[in-house]
Write a protein that holds these residues in place. Structure first.
Motif, mmCIF file in Angstrom:
data_model
loop_
_atom_site.group_PDB
_atom_site.id
_atom_site.type_symbol
_atom_site.label_atom_id
_atom_site.label_comp_id
_atom_site.label_asym_id
_atom_site.label_seq_id
_atom_site.Cartn_x
_atom_site.Cartn_y
_atom_site.Cartn_z
ATOM 1 N N ILE A 107 0.910 -0.967 -0.041
ATOM 2 C CA ILE A 107 0.101 -0.045 -0.261
ATOM 3 C C ILE A 107 0.115 1.213 0.204
ATOM 4 C CG2 ILE A 107 -1.842 1.039 1.072
ATOM 5 C CD1 ILE A 107 -3.014 -1.942 0.087
ATOM 6 N N ILE A 108 0.445 2.014 -0.608
ATOM 7 C CA ILE A 108 0.878 3.747 -0.399
ATOM 8 C C ILE A 108 0.157 4.899 -0.600
ATOM 9 C CG2 ILE A 108 1.868 5.508 -2.462
ATOM 10 C CD1 ILE A 108 2.953 3.486 -4.276
ATOM 11 N N ALA A 109 0.200 4.627 0.871
ATOM 12 C CA ALA A 109 -1.157 5.629 1.854
ATOM 13 C C ALA A 109 -0.863 6.808 2.126
ATOM 14 C CB ALA A 109 -1.331 5.498 2.982
ATOM 15 N N ALA A 116 4.642 13.487 -5.241
ATOM 16 C CA ALA A 116 6.159 12.815 -4.404
ATOM 17 C C ALA A 116 5.485 11.977 -3.693
ATOM 18 C CB ALA A 116 6.657 13.548 -3.051
ATOM 19 N N VAL A 117 4.446 11.687 -3.438
ATOM 20 C CA VAL A 117 4.680 10.748 -2.348
ATOM 21 C C VAL A 117 3.863 9.362 -3.848
ATOM 22 C CG1 VAL A 117 1.734 9.511 -1.781
ATOM 23 C CG2 VAL A 117 2.671 12.140 -1.078
ATOM 24 N N VAL A 118 3.563 9.550 -4.937
ATOM 25 C CA VAL A 118 3.606 8.523 -5.976
ATOM 26 C C VAL A 118 4.990 8.610 -6.556
ATOM 27 C CG1 VAL A 118 2.959 7.946 -8.532
ATOM 28 C CG2 VAL A 118 1.643 8.925 -7.514
ATOM 29 N N ALA A 119 5.560 8.829 -6.373
ATOM 30 C CA ALA A 119 7.174 8.812 -7.236
ATOM 31 C C ALA A 119 7.935 8.136 -5.437
ATOM 32 C CB ALA A 119 8.085 9.694 -7.449
ATOM 33 N N GLY A 164 6.567 5.598 -3.565
ATOM 34 C CA GLY A 164 6.266 4.789 -2.743
ATOM 35 C C GLY A 164 6.596 4.121 -4.596
ATOM 36 N N VAL A 165 6.561 4.526 -5.193
ATOM 37 C CA VAL A 165 6.552 3.329 -6.586
ATOM 38 C C VAL A 165 8.272 3.009 -6.835
ATOM 39 C CG1 VAL A 165 6.896 3.330 -9.221
ATOM 40 C CG2 VAL A 165 4.908 4.471 -7.980
ATOM 41 N N ALA A 166 8.916 3.915 -6.257
ATOM 42 C CA ALA A 166 10.955 3.962 -6.064
ATOM 43 C C ALA A 166 10.942 2.658 -4.330
ATOM 44 C CB ALA A 166 11.210 5.002 -5.632
ATOM 45 N N GLU A 167 9.531 2.606 -3.592
ATOM 46 C CA GLU A 167 9.968 1.750 -2.915
ATOM 47 C C GLU A 167 9.784 0.402 -2.745
ATOM 48 O OE1 GLU A 167 11.734 0.862 0.931
ATOM 49 O OE2 GLU A 167 11.716 2.547 0.118
ATOM 50 N N LEU A 168 8.078 0.585 -3.324
ATOM 51 C CA LEU A 168 7.467 -0.839 -3.748
ATOM 52 C C LEU A 168 8.130 -1.391 -5.021
ATOM 53 C CD1 LEU A 168 4.384 0.196 -1.436
ATOM 54 C CD2 LEU A 168 6.576 -1.304 -0.633
ATOM 55 N N GLY A 169 8.358 -0.667 -6.109
ATOM 56 C CA GLY A 169 8.668 -0.897 -7.043
ATOM 57 C C GLY A 169 7.413 -1.332 -8.306
ATOM 58 N N ARG A 170 6.471 -0.796 -8.232
ATOM 59 C CA ARG A 170 5.468 -1.034 -9.407
ATOM 60 C C ARG A 170 3.902 0.151 -8.351
ATOM 61 N NH1 ARG A 170 4.073 -6.974 -10.569
ATOM 62 N NH2 ARG A 170 1.795 -6.107 -11.399
ATOM 63 N N LEU A 171 2.975 0.136 -9.488
ATOM 64 C CA LEU A 171 1.668 0.539 -9.202
ATOM 65 C C LEU A 171 0.677 0.311 -10.067
ATOM 66 C CD1 LEU A 171 0.052 3.093 -7.230
ATOM 67 C CD2 LEU A 171 0.905 4.099 -9.099
ATOM 68 N N GLY A 174 -8.667 16.875 -6.633
ATOM 69 C CA GLY A 174 -7.640 16.575 -5.784
ATOM 70 C C GLY A 174 -7.755 14.892 -6.608
ATOM 71 N N VAL A 175 -8.557 14.551 -7.140
ATOM 72 C CA VAL A 175 -9.282 13.304 -7.675
ATOM 73 C C VAL A 175 -8.094 13.286 -8.956
ATOM 74 C CG1 VAL A 175 -10.897 11.587 -8.756
ATOM 75 C CG2 VAL A 175 -11.154 12.736 -7.026
ATOM 76 N N PHE A 176 -8.636 14.500 -9.493
ATOM 77 C CA PHE A 176 -7.631 14.570 -10.711
ATOM 78 C C PHE A 176 -5.894 14.554 -11.330
ATOM 79 C CE2 PHE A 176 -5.583 18.698 -14.099
ATOM 80 C CZ PHE A 176 -5.732 17.709 -14.658
ATOM 81 N N ARG A 177 -6.199 15.408 -10.131
ATOM 82 C CA ARG A 177 -4.410 15.095 -9.730
ATOM 83 C C ARG A 177 -3.811 13.848 -9.240
ATOM 84 N NH1 ARG A 177 -4.925 21.748 -7.632
ATOM 85 N NH2 ARG A 177 -3.964 22.459 -9.102
ATOM 86 N N THR A 178 -4.684 13.710 -8.279
ATOM 87 C CA THR A 178 -4.692 12.012 -7.911
ATOM 88 C C THR A 178 -3.866 11.096 -9.148
ATOM 89 O OG1 THR A 178 -5.283 12.569 -5.939
ATOM 90 C CG2 THR A 178 -4.784 10.228 -6.653
ATOM 91 N N VAL A 179 -4.863 10.316 -10.036
ATOM 92 C CA VAL A 179 -5.410 10.135 -11.097
ATOM 93 C C VAL A 179 -4.041 10.594 -12.121
ATOM 94 C CG1 VAL A 179 -6.957 9.311 -10.438
ATOM 95 C CG2 VAL A 179 -6.794 11.128 -12.337
ATOM 96 N N ARG A 180 -3.551 11.734 -12.653
ATOM 97 C CA ARG A 180 -2.888 12.617 -13.378
ATOM 98 C C ARG A 180 -1.041 11.881 -12.412
ATOM 99 N NH1 ARG A 180 -2.109 18.391 -14.418
ATOM 100 N NH2 ARG A 180 -1.551 19.414 -11.798
#
Length: 266
Positions: free
Chosen positions: A34-36, A85-88, A90-97, A131-137
């Motif tokens: 999880i990335i939360a 930054a959250v996405v980056a 999370g992906v760097a640590e967990l390897g995928r999304l 906020g939804v738009f920015r999350t999915v973008r």
């Protein structure tokens, strides 16, 4: 513990409590890491208490208890740099999304549409739609790059499928994410990424179970479910989200799925 999401990584916004926490924990129960993230502070126009950093840490503890990894951050969905930054991270640590649950949201009320303040309108649209738009973008490029397909689920509402008095700003935002999801379903289909919305009735969470929301519900006797329950549980919505994100829902995209105890039939 199940295996329906084994080896996958899910991003959940608004994960500190309520529906967001339920989604994070339910997906972790089925094998997802999880990335939360959550804002974890009070917003100017919201009259009820919002989640705290301690709430987010409780979500972390619940996921880790399931022996799953979790990256948790404090971030406002309206802050593009913070969300990226959250996405980056999370992906760097967990390897995928693989999965995105765009869930963060607020609820406020007004006597009528024309009495809404600019501040209430702007904050509602900023959190519940922009906020939804920015999350999915922020998340979609990582999903496409991974090449594994995936699933995006956006939390809308029964107010995203019908009009309701006293919540024009909320209803407008929740209708808006439906249009966003339907467009993304078309654009992301070539990448085998599915996009759907869920539409709960009242859910037994702190956003609903508080003095302000209670007063709104008490003053609107038409807000009644068809089935003999006053509210559904966050787990009920989480189970629907799990189905949409798992291979059991692999051919479901562009749909608006009510979890409403029959409310929309009234």
């Amino acid at each position: 513990m199940g295996t329906r999401l084994q080896g996958k990584v899910a991003l959940v916004s608004g994960a500190a409590r309520g529906q967001g926490r339920a989604h994070a924990v339910r997906l972790a129960e089925e094998g997802a890491d999880i990335i939360a993230f959550d804002v974890c502070r009070q917003l100017d126009t919201v009259p009820y208490p919002l989640a705290t950093p301690e709430d987010l840490q409780e979500t972390v503890a619940l996921v880790e208890k399931l022996d799953r990894r979790i990256i948790a951050r404090t971030a406002d969905v309206r802050d593009d740099a913070a969300v990226r930054a959250v996405v980056a991270d999370g992906v760097a640590e967990l390897g995928r999304l693989d999965v995105v649950i765009a869930n963060a949201g607020i609820a406020t009320f007004a006597e009528n549409t024309w009495s809404l303040t600019d501040a209430a309108w702007d904050e509602m649209i900023g959190v519940n739609l922009t906020g939804v738009f920015r999350t999915v973008r922020a998340a979609i490029p990582a999903m496409i790059e991974a090449g594994n397909g995936g699933s995006i689920v956006i939390t809308s509402s029964t107010a995203g499928l019908k009009g309701m008095g006293h919540i024009a700003h909320y209803s407008a935002a929740k209708h808006g994410v439906v249009g966003l999801a339907r467009t993304l379903a078309i654009e992301l289909a070539p990448h085998s990424i599915r996009v759907n919305t869920v539409h709960p009735t009242g859910v037994n969470t702190p956003m609903v179970v508080n003095e302000q929301t209670g007063a709104f519900l008490d003053g609107n006797t038409g807000l009644q479910n068809l089935l003999p329950v006053s509210m559904v549980e966050a787990a009920d919505v989480a189970n629907a989200v799990l189905w949409l994100t798992s291979d059991e829902g692999r051919y479901i995209t562009g749909v608006s799925l009510p979890v409403d105890a029959g409310f929309l039939q009234r």
